[in-house]
Design an enzyme around this catalytic site. Structure first.
Site, PDB file in Angstrom:
ATOM      1  N   SER A  56      -9.547   1.952   2.248  1.00 29.93           N
ATOM      2  CA  SER A  56      -8.597   2.757   1.506  1.00 29.93           C
ATOM      3  C   SER A  56      -7.512   1.939   0.802  1.00 29.93           C
ATOM      4  CB  SER A  56      -7.936   3.772   2.433  1.00 29.93           C
ATOM      5  OG  SER A  56      -7.186   3.131   3.467  1.00 29.93           O
TER       6      SER A  56
ATOM      7  N   ILE B  33      -8.118   1.310   9.570  1.00 34.95           N
ATOM      8  CA  ILE B  33      -8.546   2.117  10.714  1.00 34.95           C
ATOM      9  C   ILE B  33     -10.070   2.187  10.767  1.00 34.95           C
ATOM     10  CG2 ILE B  33      -8.624   4.375   9.562  1.00 34.95           C
ATOM     11  CD1 ILE B  33      -7.254   5.556  12.039  1.00 34.95           C
ATOM     12  N   GLY B  34     -10.704   1.714   9.682  1.00 36.99           N
ATOM     13  CA  GLY B  34     -12.162   1.694   9.629  1.00 36.99           C
ATOM     14  C   GLY B  34     -12.645   0.833   8.476  1.00 36.99           C
ATOM     15  N   GLY B  35     -11.965  -0.321   8.306  1.00 34.57           N
ATOM     16  CA  GLY B  35     -12.370  -1.247   7.255  1.00 34.57           C
ATOM     17  C   GLY B  35     -11.487  -1.250   6.033  1.00 34.57           C
ATOM     18  N   SER B  36     -10.364  -0.549   6.063  1.00 40.06           N
ATOM     19  CA  SER B  36      -9.567  -0.327   4.856  1.00 40.06           C
ATOM     20  C   SER B  36      -8.879  -1.563   4.306  1.00 40.06           C
ATOM     21  CB  SER B  36      -8.528   0.768   5.104  1.00 40.06           C
ATOM     22  OG  SER B  36      -9.159   2.020   5.267  1.00 40.06           O
TER      23      SER B  36
ATOM     24  N   MET C 208      -6.480   8.378   3.425  1.00 41.59           N
ATOM     25  CA  MET C 208      -6.948   7.008   3.691  1.00 41.59           C
ATOM     26  C   MET C 208      -8.254   6.969   4.472  1.00 41.59           C
ATOM     27  SD  MET C 208      -3.570   6.907   3.223  1.00 41.59           S
ATOM     28  CE  MET C 208      -2.990   7.279   4.848  1.00 41.59           C
TER      29      MET C 208
ATOM     30  N   LYS D 246       0.856  -1.188   0.000  1.00 49.47           N
ATOM     31  CA  LYS D 246       0.000   0.000   0.000  1.00 49.47           C
ATOM     32  C   LYS D 246       0.893   1.238   0.000  1.00 49.47           C
ATOM     33  CE  LYS D 246      -4.011   1.939   2.470  1.00 49.47           C
ATOM     34  NZ  LYS D 246      -4.921   1.749   3.621  1.00 49.47           N
TER      35      LYS D 246
END
Length: 561
Positions: A209, A230-233, A183, A132
Site C-alpha cells: 500500500s 502489514i502484508g508487504g506494503s 491500506m 506515507k
C-alpha cells in the site's frame, strides 16, 4: 445541500493541484509526451530540471548532509530541488496525497537562518523526508484514501510521534504519498486520488500500500520516505521500483498517532519503516531514529534497542561459527519465475565466492515444511477478513463512494461474518501455536543448519493495473505473521533472453497455474523486460540490524562483482 462524494473528490483534487506552483505545471503537450514514454520518466525529468537540482536529487542523504554542513548547499536549495521534482513526478504518476511545499520551503529558509547559531547540527538537518499518507501532519488531511476523511486537516495534538521526531532532527517534511483505501491492497488506487502508476514502467502497478512512496522515490522525488507494512506494503513497492525497504519487527520505529485501518489489532500488527534508494541512507536513518531519538521513551509499544552503525559491514556471528545464509528456492505452493530463481542463484554464487576467498560465511538451502508455509499464509488471510469487511464498508458508506474493485474481495465475502471475541481469541491462540511450530522447526535443525538470515523471493512478478488478484502473497505474508524483520533488496532486472516462459503443465495447483500463466503473458508481451527483481533478506531470529548489515555486505559484493 450536502456535498456528494464526487464533489469532495473534485474539491480535494483541485486543492492538491493548486498547491503546485504555476511555473512547475506541465502544459498538456509535454505531459502527454512524458506519459507516453512509459519507461524513461526519471531520465526525461533530468532534461527538464536544472543541473544543480539533478545533482541534489540524484545524491544521497549522507552526501547532502556533508554539503549542508560545509555550506556547499543550503537547506533551501535542497528542499526546493525535491519539492520541484516531486511536483513534476506527481503530474505524471499521481503519487502525492498531500503537498506541503510552501511550509517546507519556509522551514528550510529558517534552518538556513538559524544554522550559524547551532554548535552541532541535528543528524537530519535540512534533509527532505517524504511520508506515507498515514502519518499525521498538522494542518493537512490524513485520508487513508477515503473520501469521508478528506478536507479534515489534523490538529496539533494529532501529530504522529515520528513526524515530531523528524522535526527535532532537522528533517524537512514536504509531501505525503498515496495509498489505497484501508491500506489493505497491493495496488494503489482510490476514488479520491485515482491510480498511481509505477515510476520505472508506467505499464505496471506501483504496488501497495506504500505505492506512492515507491513511485516518488524511484524517480528521485525523494531519497527516503516512510511506509508501513502489514502484508508487504513496504516490500512490494520497494521490489517493484528497485529500492531498499525495511519491514522492521514490531516496536522498533514508533507508530504512535499514525492513522491506520484495524487500529488496535494485535495479531499481525502494522509496522512503520523506511524505503530508500541507498542502503547506507536507510541504515543511517534507522540509527538516528532508534539510537538518537530513543522512541521507547515516548511510545509504550517501542522497545529499547540499539541499531548498528551504517558504516559497519562486518557480519555479526558467534565466535567460531560461520555466518549462515539460507536460500529459499520455493515454498512448495507457488513456483518461482525464472527471474527470481536466477537472482537467488546469483546471490548464492556471490556468497560462495566469498567463502572461497576465505570469508567465514556459507549458504544452505532453506526448505521449511510446506504445510507450515500454508498455515502461516492462511492465518494472515483469516486475520485480514475477521471483521467481514465491515470497517471498510462503513468508511465507504460515510461518503457514499462506491467500493473500489481492489477491495471487493475483502468486502463482498460470501458466507462471512464478523468474528466474535471468542473467535478472535481463538485466532490469536492459533497464530501463537503456529509461530511456536516455526520456532521449534528452526531449533530442530542442526546448529550448522540454522541460518542467521534467509534470502527469499517477494513479489514474483510485476502486474498491470487491475491485475492484482493474478499474483500471490505467499512469499510476503508469512513474514508479518512471524514478526520477522525483512529487508527488500534489488538484485538485477528481468532479462527475457534468460528469463523465458514457464511450463504451465508443471503447475503445483490452480493458484500456481494462474501465476505461471500470468508470467507467461508478461513474457509474450515483452513489457516486463528490464523490470527490477526484488528479493528479501529475513532474520528468523528477530535481528533487524543484522538483515541491514548483511544486506550492505551482499550489495557491496554484488557491486564489486
Amino acid at each position: 445541500m450536502s456535498a456528494t462524494w464526487e464533489d469532495i473528490v473534485k474539491e480535494k483534487r483541485s486543492q492538491l493541484y493548486n498547491k503546485i506552483p504555476k511555473e512547475w505545471r506541465f502544459d498538456e503537450k509535454i505531459l502527454n509526451r512524458l506519459k507516453a514514454d512509459k519507461t524513461s520518466l526519471s531520465k526525461n525529468l533530468d532534461l527538464v530540471c536544472p543541473e544543480l537540482e539533478n545533482e541534489i536529487t540524484h545524491s544521497t542523504i549522507l552526501k547532502l548532509k556533508e554539503k549542508i554542513s560545509s555550506n556547499t548547499l543550503t537547506c533551501y536549495q535542497v528542499s526546493y530541488a525535491f519539492c520541484h521534482r516531486a511536483a513534476l513526478i506527481h503530474q505524471v504518476l499521481n503519487c502525492l496525497s498531500e503537498i506541503m511545499f510552501q511550509n517546507a520551503l519556509e522551514y528550510a529558509k529558517n534552518l538556513d537562518i538559524n544554522k550559524s547559531k547551532i554548535s552541532e547540527l541535528p543528524p537530519l538537518y535540512g534533509i527532505p523526508i517524504s511520508l506515507k499518507d498515514q502519518c499525521n501532519v498538522v494542518g493537512v488531511d490524513t485520508t487513508l484514501g477515503y473520501v469521508s476523511r478528506a478536507m479534515k486537516p489534523k490538529e496539533l495534538n494529532d501529530e504522529s510521534l515520528i513526524v515530531t521526531l523528524l522535526e527535532s532532527l532537522g528533517a524537512v517534511t514536504y509531501a505525503k504519498t498515496t495509498v489505497p483505501p484501508s491500506m489493505m491492497a497491493t495496488e494503489t488506487n482510490s476514488n479520491l486520488f485515482g491510480y498511481t502508476l509505477n515510476g520505472l514502467n508506467q505499464n505496471f502497478s506501483t504496488g501497495g500500500s506504500s505505492g506512492g512512496e515507491g513511485a516518488l522515490i524511484s524517480c528521485s522525488g525523494s531519497l527516503l520516505g516512510l511506509g508501513t507494512d502489514i502484508g508487504g506494503s513496504i516490500r512490494i513497492p520497494s521490489s517493484y521500483h528497485g529500492l531498499f525497504g525495511l519491514k522492521p519487527s514490531t516496536g522498533k520505529i514508533p507508530y504512535l498517532k499514525v492513522d491506520n485501518s484495524f487500529e488496535g489489532r494485535e495479531i499481525i500488527p502494522s509496522v512503520i519503516g523506511p524505503l530508500a534508494k541507498d542502503l547506507d541512507d536507510l541504515r543511517y536513518f534507522l540509527e538516528v531514529i532508534v539510537n538518537h531519538c530513543k522512541p521507547w521513551k515516548y511510545d509504550v509499544n517501542c522497545s529499547p534497542y540499539e541499531f548498528s552503525h551504517y558504516k559497519d559491514y562486518e557480519l555479526r556471528k558467534e565466535k567460531g561459527k560461520p555466518f549462515i545464509v539460507g536460500i529459499w528456492y520455493g515454498d512448495g505452493v507457488i513456483t518461482l519465475p525464472p527471474s527470481d530463481l536466477r537472482a537467488l542463484k546469483y546471490c548464492k554464487e556471490v556468497i560462495d565466492q566469498a567463502l572461497i576467498a576465505g570469508e567465514h560465511i556459507r549458504t544452505m538451502e532453506w526448505d521449511p515444511p510446506v504445510e507450515l508455509n500454508k498455515e502461516l499464509h492462511d492465518l494472515a488471510m483469516e486475520a485480514d477478513i475477521a471483521d467481514a469487511g465491515n470497517e471498510i464498508s462503513l468508511e465507504f458508506s460515510k461518503s457514499g463512494e462506491p467500493t473500489i474493485d481492489i477491495l471487493k474481495p475483502m468486502v463482498e465475502i460470501t458466507n462471512s461474518h464478523t468474528y466474535s471475541v471468542n473467535q478472535w481469541w481463538d485466532l490469536s491462540r492459533r497464530c501463537y501455536i503456529t509461530k511456536q511450530k516455526f520456532r521449534e522447526y528452526y531449533n530442530s535443525l542442526a546448529e550448522d543448519q540454522r541460518p542467521d538470515v534467509i534470502i527469499a523471493p517477494t513479489t514474483l512478478t510485476a502486474f498491470r493495473p487491475g491485475d492484482m488478484m493474478k499474483t500471490s502473497l505467499r512469499y510476503i505474508l508469512f513474514v508479518n505473521v512471524l514478526n520477522f524483520p525483512s529487508l527488500s533488496i534489488p538484485v538485477g532486472n528481468v532479462d527475457l533472453m534468460k528469463d523465458q516462459k514457464m511450463d504451465v503443465t508443471t503447475a503445483l495447483n490452480p493458484e500456481d497455474e494462474m501465476v505461471i500463466q500470468y508470467w507467461n503473458s508478461l513474457v509474450d508481451s515483452g513489457e516486463v523486460e528490464n523490470f527490477p527483481i526484488g528479493l528479501q533478506i529475513i532474520s528468523p531470529i528477530f535481528q533487524d540490524d543484522n538483515v541491514c548489515r548483511f544486506g550492505s555486505w551482499l550489495m557491496h559484493k554484488i557491486d564489486k562483482k
